[in-house]
Design a protein around this motif. Structure first.
Motif, mmCIF file in Angstrom:
data_model
loop_
_atom_site.group_PDB
_atom_site.id
_atom_site.type_symbol
_atom_site.label_atom_id
_atom_site.label_comp_id
_atom_site.label_asym_id
_atom_site.label_seq_id
_atom_site.Cartn_x
_atom_site.Cartn_y
_atom_site.Cartn_z
ATOM 1 N N ALA A 49 -13.220 -34.217 57.196
ATOM 2 C CA ALA A 49 -13.301 -33.015 56.369
ATOM 3 C C ALA A 49 -13.306 -33.370 54.888
ATOM 4 C CB ALA A 49 -12.129 -32.085 56.690
ATOM 5 N N ARG A 53 -16.286 -32.447 52.334
ATOM 6 C CA ARG A 53 -16.059 -31.704 51.086
ATOM 7 C C ARG A 53 -16.621 -32.457 49.904
ATOM 8 N NH1 ARG A 53 -11.105 -30.609 53.513
ATOM 9 N NH2 ARG A 53 -10.122 -32.307 52.395
ATOM 10 N N TYR A 56 -20.671 -32.400 50.340
ATOM 11 C CA TYR A 56 -21.284 -31.086 50.186
ATOM 12 C C TYR A 56 -20.487 -30.226 49.213
ATOM 13 C CZ TYR A 56 -23.810 -32.759 54.180
ATOM 14 O OH TYR A 56 -24.567 -33.523 55.012
ATOM 15 N N SER A 57 -20.148 -30.788 48.068
ATOM 16 C CA SER A 57 -19.466 -30.006 47.044
ATOM 17 C C SER A 57 -20.449 -29.007 46.451
ATOM 18 C CB SER A 57 -18.919 -30.927 45.944
ATOM 19 O OG SER A 57 -19.998 -31.509 45.241
#
Length: 77
Positions: A49, A53, A56-57
């Protein structure tokens, strides 16, 4: 007056119920692992995760080229 009393009792009951529910959930999360497998799985999912994060900010999604890498297709469950 009775309606106000019933409302206040329902409000207090909801607050107490929510507090008990959240306390039990937190206690279960802390003491829920009987073996190392569950803990290892959770650590792997947490690391995945964190990578997702970072990959794919908001900045990379809105200013990238729009191509989803191989990371988006791993570990579908």
């Amino acid at each position: 007056m009775g309606l106000v009393l019933v409302f206040l009792l329902a409000l207090v009951g909801t607050a107490v119920g929510t507090t008990v529910f959240l306390a039990n959930r937190e206690r279960a999360r802390r003491h829920g692992f009987d073996d190392a497998d569950g803990l290892l799985i959770e650590q792997q999912r947490t690391a995945q995760a964190a990578r997702m994060r970072a990959t794919y900010s908001s900045l990379s999604v809105h200013h990238g080229n729009g191509v989803i890498g191989d990371e988006g297709n791993h570990f579908r469950s």
